[in-house]
Every structure is written in C-alpha cells, then in structure tokens.
Design an enzyme around this catalytic site. Sequence first.
Site, PDB file in Angstrom:
ATOM      1  N   CYS A   7       0.925  -1.091  -0.316  1.00 13.94           N
ATOM      2  CA  CYS A   7      -0.061  -0.250   0.335  1.00 13.94           C
ATOM      3  C   CYS A   7       1.294   1.205  -0.394  1.00 13.94           C
ATOM      4  CB  CYS A   7      -1.013   0.146   1.219  1.00 13.94           C
ATOM      5  SG  CYS A   7      -0.146  -0.294   2.539  1.00 13.94           S
ATOM      6  N   ARG A   8       0.172   2.485   0.369  1.00 14.90           N
ATOM      7  CA  ARG A   8       1.505   3.516   0.412  1.00 14.90           C
ATOM      8  C   ARG A   8       2.192   3.556   1.254  1.00 14.90           C
ATOM      9  NH1 ARG A   8      -2.675   8.231   1.143  1.00 14.90           N
ATOM     10  NH2 ARG A   8      -1.902   7.791   3.932  1.00 14.90           N
TER      11      ARG A   8
END
Length: 103
Positions: free
Chosen positions: A66-67
């Site tokens: 993810c980020r």
Amino acid sequence: MADLTQQEWQEALQQDENAVILDVRTEEETDEGIIPNAIVIDIYQPQEFMSKVEALDKTKTFYVYCRSGGRSAQACAIMNQLGIEKAHNLLGGFNEWTGDVTK
C-alpha cells in the site's frame, strides 16, 4: 504473513515463479504509479476487496503493498484468514519503493 523490507521483498519476488503482486491502495493513489504487473484491489472497498481476494489462486505467493505498509499488513491478515497462506507485506510501502514504477 511475513513483513519484508524493500530489499527482501524485491529479492524474494525475483526468485518466485509463483508470485503475484497486489496493490491495495485507492484509485487516487494508484494514479501516481504502480509496481509493474501489480493487480489493484482497493482495501477501502471492503465488499469488492473480499470478493476479489476470495477469487485469487490460493496456491500463489502474494506480495502486497500500500502507501506505507499499514493497509497491506491488514490485507495480508485478511488473506491469511481466507486461506491464502503465503502473503508478504512490503514494509514502508510504495512511499519507500525504489524499484520500477508504471503509470
């Protein structure tokens, strides 16, 4: 689930013929780019996320990001509960990714 550093993740991915890269970020985040060949399944769309994860080949090894590494850790835990035994979380996520990126 295994938490892997950027280097561990890239090395494992290169040596794994059974690998699937999974991006669990939002559409706005993926507009910044994705890791090549990643499948995008937004974890913030829970019903869609669950149905798509349930449809995945459970014999594969999943490399999830993810980020920053938080949502992907959550995604790996959910995947484990759904019978996917090999899910690896990318520590630091896309923010710290130094490999190739596609738009």
